[in-house]
Motif scaffolding. Structure first.
Motif, PDB file in Angstrom:
ATOM      1  N   CYS A  97      11.283  -2.061  11.999  1.00 11.51           N
ATOM      2  CA  CYS A  97       9.898  -2.164  11.522  1.00 11.51           C
ATOM      3  C   CYS A  97       8.855  -2.203  12.637  1.00 11.51           C
ATOM      4  CB  CYS A  97       9.745  -3.399  10.640  1.00 11.51           C
ATOM      5  SG  CYS A  97       9.799  -4.964  11.559  1.00 11.51           S
ATOM      6  N   VAL A  98       9.263  -1.970  13.885  1.00 11.81           N
ATOM      7  CA  VAL A  98       8.284  -2.091  14.972  1.00 11.81           C
ATOM      8  C   VAL A  98       7.211  -1.023  14.892  1.00 11.81           C
ATOM      9  CG1 VAL A  98       9.848  -3.276  16.557  1.00 11.81           C
ATOM     10  CG2 VAL A  98       9.643  -0.781  16.672  1.00 11.81           C
ATOM     11  N   ASN A 156       0.811  -1.217   0.000  1.00  5.50           N
ATOM     12  CA  ASN A 156       0.000   0.000   0.000  1.00  5.50           C
ATOM     13  C   ASN A 156       0.845   1.270   0.000  1.00  5.50           C
ATOM     14  OD1 ASN A 156      -3.074  -0.591   0.318  1.00  5.50           O
ATOM     15  ND2 ASN A 156      -2.001  -2.173   1.465  1.00  5.50           N
ATOM     16  N   GLY A 157       2.147   1.132  -0.257  1.00  5.94           N
ATOM     17  CA  GLY A 157       3.021   2.289  -0.382  1.00  5.94           C
ATOM     18  C   GLY A 157       3.412   2.947   0.932  1.00  5.94           C
ATOM     19  N   ILE A 158       3.197   2.246   2.057  1.00  8.15           N
ATOM     20  CA  ILE A 158       3.550   2.792   3.365  1.00  8.15           C
ATOM     21  C   ILE A 158       4.956   2.329   3.719  1.00  8.15           C
ATOM     22  CG2 ILE A 158       2.976   2.855   5.824  1.00  8.15           C
ATOM     23  CD1 ILE A 158       0.038   2.284   4.930  1.00  8.15           C
ATOM     24  N   LYS A 159       5.888   3.280   3.837  1.00  4.53           N
ATOM     25  CA  LYS A 159       7.285   2.941   4.066  1.00  4.53           C
ATOM     26  C   LYS A 159       7.743   3.215   5.494  1.00  4.53           C
ATOM     27  CE  LYS A 159       8.424   3.937  -0.702  1.00  4.53           C
ATOM     28  NZ  LYS A 159       9.181   4.800  -1.612  1.00  4.53           N
ATOM     29  N   ILE A 160       7.085   4.123   6.193  1.00  2.41           N
ATOM     30  CA  ILE A 160       7.514   4.494   7.544  1.00  2.41           C
ATOM     31  C   ILE A 160       6.696   3.732   8.575  1.00  2.41           C
ATOM     32  CG2 ILE A 160       7.722   6.382   9.217  1.00  2.41           C
ATOM     33  CD1 ILE A 160       8.086   8.252   6.760  1.00  2.41           C
ATOM     34  N   HIS A 161       7.391   3.014   9.456  1.00  3.44           N
ATOM     35  CA  HIS A 161       6.732   2.226  10.499  1.00  3.44           C
ATOM     36  C   HIS A 161       6.853   2.890  11.863  1.00  3.44           C
ATOM     37  CE1 HIS A 161       6.810  -1.798   8.160  1.00  3.44           C
ATOM     38  NE2 HIS A 161       6.836  -0.783   7.331  1.00  3.44           N
ATOM     39  N   ARG A 162       7.938   3.612  12.062  1.00  2.84           N
ATOM     40  CA  ARG A 162       8.165   4.252  13.365  1.00  2.84           C
ATOM     41  C   ARG A 162       9.095   5.439  13.194  1.00  2.84           C
ATOM     42  NH1 ARG A 162      13.018   3.207  16.330  1.00  2.84           N
ATOM     43  NH2 ARG A 162      14.463   1.952  15.117  1.00  2.84           N
ATOM     44  N   TYR A 163       9.182   6.244  14.278  1.00  2.42           N
ATOM     45  CA  TYR A 163      10.132   7.347  14.357  1.00  2.42           C
ATOM     46  C   TYR A 163      10.998   7.116  15.589  1.00  2.42           C
ATOM     47  CZ  TYR A 163       7.432   9.722  10.787  1.00  2.42           C
ATOM     48  OH  TYR A 163       6.810  10.032   9.607  1.00  2.42           O
ATOM     49  N   THR A 164      12.295   7.343  15.459  1.00  2.00           N
ATOM     50  CA  THR A 164      13.217   7.097  16.573  1.00  2.00           C
ATOM     51  C   THR A 164      12.936   8.038  17.741  1.00  2.00           C
ATOM     52  OG1 THR A 164      14.884   8.585  15.657  1.00  2.00           O
ATOM     53  CG2 THR A 164      15.047   6.249  15.054  1.00  2.00           C
TER      54      THR A 164
END
Length: 109
Positions: A72-73, A45-53
């Motif tokens: 990828c958490v 679905n084109g979603i590349k960001i899973h989290r921010y540090t």
């Protein structure tokens, strides 16, 4: 959903037809193939960001793809730090982009 999905893998073979389930990612309803990994649904679905540090607020997504790193958490059904590359989707899952270490679910007694 189908345009970014790998339909014929040189090692795994052809993608089999499976039941479709609905999940929610950051408030958006998505269709997923039952049993596929959360990360695969996001990628399709084109979603590349899973989290921010936590410290520098830098975006992270798929890195190793085999559950060894933690890039990828995401928060899944209120539980933070779920490795999306090795966690299969289930109908009704609520998945959220994780900020830092994630927030712990508060249980009512």
């Amino acid at each position: 959903m189908e345009e970014l999905r790998v339909k014929n893998h040189p090692i795994l073979g052809e993608l089999e037809e499976t039941e479709t389930v609905e999940i929610t990612v950051d408030g958006k309803k998505l269709q997923a193939r039952k049993g596929e990994m959360i990360a695969a649904v996001l990628m399709a679905n084109g979603i590349k960001i899973h989290r921010y540090t936590a410290h520098k607020h830098e975006p992270r997504g798929i890195f190793c793809g085999i559950g060894q790193c933690t890039d990828c958490v995401m928060t899944v059904n209120g539980k933070p730090n779920v490795r999306t590359c090795i966690t299969p989707v289930e109908a009704g899952m609520v998945i959220e982009t994780q900020e830092g270490f994630g927030k712990k679910e508060v249980r009512q007694s």
